[in-house]
Scaffold this motif. Structure first.
Motif, short mmCIF file in Angstrom:
data_model
loop_
_atom_site.label_atom_id
_atom_site.label_comp_id
_atom_site.label_asym_id
_atom_site.label_seq_id
_atom_site.Cartn_x
_atom_site.Cartn_y
_atom_site.Cartn_z
N TYR A 191 -21.64 11.24 -5.01
CA TYR A 191 -21.66 10.62 -6.33
C TYR A 191 -20.27 10.09 -6.66
O TYR A 191 -19.25 10.73 -6.37
N ASP A 192 -20.19 8.90 -7.24
CA ASP A 192 -18.92 8.28 -7.57
C ASP A 192 -18.47 8.72 -8.97
O ASP A 192 -18.97 8.25 -9.97
N ALA A 193 -17.50 9.65 -9.00
CA ALA A 193 -16.98 10.17 -10.27
C ALA A 193 -15.57 9.65 -10.55
O ALA A 193 -14.84 10.26 -11.34
N THR A 212 -23.06 2.13 -13.97
CA THR A 212 -22.78 2.47 -12.57
C THR A 212 -22.98 3.95 -12.31
O THR A 212 -23.57 4.34 -11.29
N GLU A 213 -22.50 4.79 -13.24
CA GLU A 213 -22.65 6.24 -13.05
C GLU A 213 -24.12 6.64 -13.05
O GLU A 213 -24.55 7.46 -12.22
N ARG A 214 -24.91 6.07 -13.96
CA ARG A 214 -26.31 6.46 -14.01
C ARG A 214 -27.10 5.94 -12.81
O ARG A 214 -27.92 6.66 -12.23
N SER A 215 -26.84 4.70 -12.42
CA SER A 215 -27.59 4.14 -11.29
C SER A 215 -27.26 4.85 -9.98
O SER A 215 -28.08 4.87 -9.05
N GLY A 216 -26.06 5.45 -9.92
CA GLY A 216 -25.68 6.17 -8.70
C GLY A 216 -25.80 7.67 -8.81
O GLY A 216 -25.21 8.40 -8.00
N TYR A 217 -26.59 8.15 -9.77
CA TYR A 217 -26.64 9.58 -10.05
C TYR A 217 -27.12 10.41 -8.86
O TYR A 217 -26.75 11.56 -8.69
#
Length: 211
Positions: free
Chosen positions: A61-63, A51-56
């Motif tokens: 950005y979702d942290a 999820t973190e990489r696809s939304g980079y």
């Protein structure tokens, strides 16, 4: 000043832990506060998630997966890194800390035109790294080119703020270091950290040294 001290070593009896203890005592003795982030003790997951990489490149950005650590980093004026060098590089857990926490919207933002990035973690005015290597100094520096120092000084520290005070101190040939050498290294770290003044002094020094 308020410091986030990031420790990356799995063994609580390690020399790295002694370094972290020394750094904490030296800073607190000078009136600074220290938030100690022990990546292993806090069971930090270094893996950048799907999820973190696809939304980079999402804005924002979702942290949320590392939100608590982001808050601790955002509250700091300085960052202290304590870790061993394994295979002339960061421990995997520390590399994962950079991958997941030094992320868009936290350490930098993407330029809308593409290409370059824009510094965002400007609250960090000082970054010190205290590390060890199993190899002699000449192998780390002359043969390997001191890759960890180059990555921190040229690739990571500049993301924090222009003019960030970066310093790195390494104990080489750790596998053969005597008790006397280890104690002397801890003393050097304590002396270096005792010299850190208030935040405005660091800002003023950096302002005078910038072009």
């Amino acid at each position: 000043m308020h410091f986030l001290l990031v420790l990356a070593h799995p063994l609580p009896e390690s020399f790295a832990c002694a370094v972290a203890d020394t750094a904490t005592r030296a800073l607190e003795a000078n009136g600074h506060s220290v938030d100690r982030l022990d990546l292993y003790a806090e069971d930090f997951d270094p893996r950048l998630s799907r999820t973190e990489r696809s939304g980079y490149f999402d804005d924002p950005y979702d942290a949320t997966g590392v939100g608590a650590i982001v808050d601790r980093l955002s509250a700091a004026d300085g960052l202290i890194l304590v870790f061993p060098q394994w295979w002339f590089n960061f421990p995997a857990i520390l590399k994962g800390f950079f991958d997941r926490v030094f992320a868009p919207g936290i350490a930098f933002t993407h330029d809308a035109a593409g290409g370059r990035i824009i510094r965002k973690l400007t609250n960090i005015r000082l970054l010190h790294a205290y590390t060890t290597t199993g190899s002699p100094w000449w192998i780390a520096r002359l043969v390997m080119g001191d890759p960890v120092r180059r990555l921190l000084r040229r690739g990571i520290a500049p993301f924090c703020a222009k003019g960030v005070d970066f310093q790195m101190l390494s104990l080489h040939d750790m596998d053969r270091a005597t008790d006397a050498r280890r104690r002397a290294h801890l003393d050097r770290i304590a002396r270096r950290l005792h010299r850190i003044g208030p935040l405005n002094a660091i800002v003023n020094v950096n302002a005078r040294t910038l072009p």
